[in-house]
Each structure stands twice: as C-alpha cells, then as structure tokens.
Scaffold this motif. Structure first.
Motif, mmCIF file in Angstrom:
data_model
loop_
_atom_site.group_PDB
_atom_site.id
_atom_site.type_symbol
_atom_site.label_atom_id
_atom_site.label_comp_id
_atom_site.label_asym_id
_atom_site.label_seq_id
_atom_site.Cartn_x
_atom_site.Cartn_y
_atom_site.Cartn_z
ATOM 1 N N MET A 1 68.560 38.740 32.699
ATOM 2 C CA MET A 1 69.289 39.626 31.789
ATOM 3 C C MET A 1 68.299 40.478 30.976
ATOM 4 O O MET A 1 67.299 39.969 30.491
ATOM 5 C CB MET A 1 70.133 38.765 30.838
ATOM 6 N N ARG A 2 68.563 41.769 30.871
ATOM 7 C CA ARG A 2 67.692 42.623 30.073
ATOM 8 C C ARG A 2 67.939 42.341 28.608
ATOM 9 O O ARG A 2 69.068 42.320 28.143
ATOM 10 C CB ARG A 2 67.973 44.087 30.368
ATOM 11 N N THR A 3 66.904 42.095 27.846
ATOM 12 C CA THR A 3 67.085 41.846 26.425
ATOM 13 C C THR A 3 66.103 42.696 25.625
ATOM 14 O O THR A 3 64.920 42.770 25.967
ATOM 15 C CB THR A 3 66.859 40.366 26.060
ATOM 16 N N PHE A 4 66.628 43.306 24.579
ATOM 17 C CA PHE A 4 65.783 44.065 23.670
ATOM 18 C C PHE A 4 65.232 43.094 22.628
ATOM 19 O O PHE A 4 65.972 42.286 22.079
ATOM 20 C CB PHE A 4 66.613 45.159 22.999
ATOM 21 N N SER A 5 63.935 43.123 22.366
ATOM 22 C CA SER A 5 63.329 42.194 21.410
ATOM 23 C C SER A 5 62.999 42.921 20.110
ATOM 24 O O SER A 5 62.105 43.764 20.066
ATOM 25 C CB SER A 5 62.058 41.588 22.009
ATOM 26 N N PHE A 6 63.732 42.560 19.045
ATOM 27 C CA PHE A 6 63.461 43.153 17.735
ATOM 28 C C PHE A 6 62.112 42.688 17.210
ATOM 29 O O PHE A 6 61.382 43.442 16.552
ATOM 30 C CB PHE A 6 64.584 42.794 16.759
ATOM 31 N N ARG A 50 60.976 34.889 30.638
ATOM 32 C CA ARG A 50 62.074 35.794 30.962
ATOM 33 C C ARG A 50 61.906 37.139 30.217
ATOM 34 O O ARG A 50 61.460 37.157 29.067
ATOM 35 C CB ARG A 50 63.418 35.147 30.610
ATOM 36 N N ALA A 51 62.260 38.179 30.904
ATOM 37 C CA ALA A 51 62.358 39.526 30.317
ATOM 38 C C ALA A 51 61.106 39.991 29.597
ATOM 39 O O ALA A 51 61.177 40.598 28.541
ATOM 40 C CB ALA A 51 63.554 39.582 29.372
ATOM 41 N N THR A 55 60.410 42.990 26.727
ATOM 42 C CA THR A 55 59.715 42.690 25.471
ATOM 43 C C THR A 55 58.561 43.674 25.272
ATOM 44 O O THR A 55 58.366 44.196 24.162
ATOM 45 C CB THR A 55 59.178 41.238 25.499
#
Lengths: 196, 286
Positions: A1-6, A50-51, A55
C-alpha cells in the motif's frame, strides 16, 4: 500500500532548514539539534521495509518545502516592555531599568543598539531585538519606538545605534516608550552604544 | 494483526507541500493588493505552523523513544510512566510522544500526570521563576495542582468508556515505533495550524482581563518553557499573566487534541472544566 509519511516529510523540512540557515529564524534550538532531529526522524521513518520509496519521496517533498523557507522574517510590531530573565545587551538592560524604576530613566538621555525598522504609515520607526523562547510563532521583537531628528536613509534590518531622550506615552491603551530627537547611525560593532 | 492502517493521501499531501512552499517563499509585492494580503497571511501561517512543528519535533521524538524504551524495560510501565511524566524536565511537546506510555496506569492518574507535567514540569517552573518571579511561580503551582486534581477527580467519576487506544493495551504494542511517531507528529499539525491562525488574526494589544488572557493563552498555545515570556510581554496584570500561563497548558489546542485522541471527547471536556478551575485559582492567587 502506498503511504505518505509525515515523519519523513518533517525530517526533510528539518534537514533543509538546518542546511540553509532557515532554522535560525524559525526555532530557538541550534541548527545542529534540528539536523539531529531530522536524521533521527528519517531513520525511524525508514525502519519498516514497506513503502520505503514513498517514505523517501515524502522526505524529498520535505526537502523542497524546507528549501523554500525564509532566512529572515520582517519585524511587524515592537513591544516596549522588558521580557524578563537575564539577557545580554544595552537594549535589554535599559528595558529592565525601565521596568524597575521608570522615573529614573524617562526624560533622560539614553543610547541603545539594535536592529533598525523604518517608519510605516501606521507605525513609528523602531530599534529592537528578537526574543525567541521556542519558535517563530512565540517570538517577539522587543525595543523602542524612535522619532529621529531628520530623515534616515538606513535599510531595514541594519544594526544601528540610537541615542536621544526617552519618553513615555499611552497609545491605544498601551504604555509605549519612545526615543525622541533621536540620532540614528550604523553600529560599528553589534555590542554597545554610548550615550551622548 | 491489529495494526492501524495509515491513510494514503500522497497526491493531496504533495499538492499541499507545493502550495505551502509557494506560500512560504511568496513575494507579496508582485501580486494585486487583495491577493498580496491573502498571500502574506498564508505565508505567515505557514511559517509559524512550520516553526511550531519543527520546535516541538525533537521533544516528540524524545518522548516517543522514552515511551518505547519504558514499554520494553518495565513490566509496570504505566505507573513508572506517570511518575516520569510528572518529574521529567521536558517540554509539554514531549507529551505527544509519551502519552501512549500511560496506557498501563489508571485513567485518572494518567490525566493528572499529563496535566501536571504540562503545567508544572521543571523547565516551566524554572522559566516562570526567572521571568515572572516567585509569586507567579506559586500561582502556577497552585493552578497546576487544582487543574491536575480536578482532572483526576472528574475522570474518576466519569464512566469507563475509554477509546480504543486506552482500552486495548495489546493494540498499543502492535503499533510500531514508526507508526507511533507518525501519529504523534501528525497530532501536532492541526494544533500548530490553529495556533498560527490565531496568532495572525487575533487583535494585538495588551491583555488586562484574566478571562481574555486565558482565551489568548489557549489559542496561542505556546510551549510551557515559552509561556512566561509571552505572558510578561502581552499581559499587564499578574492575574492576567497567571491565567495566561495555566490556560496555555491546560486549555490549549495541543493539549486538548492530545487528550481527545487518547481519552475521548467527554474526558477532554472534563479536563477543560478542570483547566478553567486551575486558571481561576492561579489568577486569584496571583
């Protein structure tokens, strides 16, 4: 899953701000602490396998944003009250004396050094220093209003020496201190000015 | 696995970053007057919010690492975490990372520890004594005591309807250090934006009334080490200064969003009432 990392985004912002010098006007902490925070946050953000590409992309977006942050901020409003605590400089020393014994200073000849801000339509010229306890959001410029003897051709942000007579007045319900009949000149050093 | 899924909002986030970059570096002189004013306000909010999150970031990381370390080392981590929260010489920003470590202890104890730690941590007490003097220091301690005791009492009377983060300790351990840090840092952002907006739109001037000072403190939401300086510069009377510093820690956006996230909206509202009582006690004593 694509996740945006704050966290990675913030790490990028911190690293860029520390590298460009923007952190000096944004936070009270030294650039080294900001950079260390950026590194530690990036390492934690990259911990899970992951991802990682997302990141890193977030960190790059942070770097771009951090690079656009300003290296200096305009002086908007000068507070003419002592900020308290021990601070070096003739401007803070005079404000402390005013806080403790105003009658001993008002009406007398004074001289202070600080950063020059020219007069605007709704605001007097001023000499001030930045007081930042934590970050730009709680930073305030502390100093004096200045009424020069004649026209002054010094650009905003220049280190100056101001000498003149100190007066007190109430403006919009607020007690403000102003240096009247002031002589304004560029400071030779950013240390102290002497009263005439 | 009981892992919470991260929301995926990559494109939106990138668009936001680009817009914020534009605002942070915008030159108002090249636009029309209306646009210039809007760009200037947007730029100021962006810069202030960024500075708040950047300044709080190191403390959040420290709090998150301390909470993770405590969870690994101690069996009764909750009780120790409550003690650490009360005496740790950290800024209230670290509470965002550390609050999860309080899952093991009783909810009223957790609430009291978070409230006392925010208002009366050693940094805040030292800064208050140095800037505002010992009389305001006494008022701060009294206000912190009233607020912390009020939170503990109110939360102990509140029926046990804890939200997921507090009701399932096993779920806490399933969350990785990275996810923990992500959520703690994300929690800062709305509060930082709210405080920056308040800074830009709030009318400037000296505060005389303790009630107005308390509202200003709650909206501006400064760090506990910075609130004495702001109180001295923006509030004239000792009553207003005392109300400002207690509200800045008990009723501020960051603290309330932290409490809502970990303990639910009902307990957050009860903490508001206790915080208001703390403000009144400090203002009366100042």
């Amino acid at each position: 899953m694509r996740t945006f990392s704050f966290a990675a985004l913030l790490a990028g912002v911190a690293l860029a701000a520390a590298a460009t010098g923007a952190s000096r006007v944004l936070v009270a902490a030294p650039a080294l602490v900001v950079a260390a925070f950026g590194c530690a946050t990036l390492v934690i953000a990259l911990m899970p396998k992951r991802a990682r590409a997302c990141t890193l992309a977030s960190a790059c977006a942070g770097l771009a944003f951090g690079s656009a942050l300003p290296r200096s901020l305009p002086i908007e409003r000068v507070v003419t009250q002592a900020p308290g605590g021990r601070r070096a400089g003739d401007l803070f020393a005079l404000l402390e004396r005013l806080d403790q014994q105003p009658q001993a200073v008002v009406g007398r000849s004074v001289a202070v050094s600080g950063v020059w801000t020219p007069a605007r339509a709704d605001q007097d010229a001023s000499v001030s220093r930045l007081v930042m306890a934590c970050c730009a959001a709680d930073a305030l410029d502390v100093g004096f209003d200045v009424a020069p003897r004649g026209p002054i051709h010094i650009e905003a942000g220049t280190e100056i020496c101001v000498s003149g007579i100190l007066s007190a007045r109430v403006q919009s319900g607020e007690l403000r201190y102003r240096i009247e009949q002031a002589t304004v000149e560029r400071a030779r050093s950013a240390s102290r000015c002497t009263s005439r | 696995m009981n892992r919470r899924q991260q929301p995926s909002f990559g494109f939106g986030a990138v668009a936001l970053v680009l817009a914020a970059s534009g605002l942070a570096s915008s030159d108002p002189s090249i636009a029309t007057p209306g646009l210039a004013a809007a760009a200037e306000i947007g730029s100021r909010i962006t810069i202030d919010a960024t500075s708040i999150v950047l300044a709080a970031g190191p403390y959040v990381v420290a709090g998150t690492l301390a909470a993770a370390l405590l969870a690994r080392l101690a069996r009764r981590a909750g009780v120790i975490a409550a003690f650490v929260t009360v005496v740790a010489p950290g800024c209230d920003c670290s509470m965002n990372g550390f609050a999860a470590a309080l899952r093991g202890c009783r909810i009223p104890v957790a609430g009291a520890a978070l409230t006392w730690g925010s208002v009366c941590n050693p940094f805040a007490l030292a800064a208050t004594a140095a800037v505002l003097g010992h009389h305001l220091l006494t008022a701060r301690i009294a206000g912190g005591l009233v607020a912390a005791a009020g939170v503990a009492l109110a939360w102990s009377l509140c029926p046990s309807d804890a939200p997921a983060s507090h009701a399932h300790p096993c779920a806490a351990q399933a969350i990785s250090l990275r996810d923990h840090l992500e959520s703690a840092l994300r929690l800062l952002l709305p509060a930082a934006c709210g405080a920056s907006l308040a800074l830009v739109v709030a009318p400037r001037g000296e505060l005389h009334s303790p009630i107005v000072a308390a509202i200003a403190g709650a909206l501006l939401s400064p760090c506990s080490s910075a609130d004495p300086i702001l109180a001295k510069l923006v509030a004239r009377s000792p009553h207003a200064q005392a109300a400002f510093i207690i509200a800045a820690q008990c009723l501020d956006l960051r603290q309330l969003s932290l409490l809502r996230r970990h303990f639910g909206a009902a307990r957050m509202l009860l903490a508001c009432v206790a915080g208001a009582a703390g403000c009144a006690a400090a203002a009366a004593l100042a």
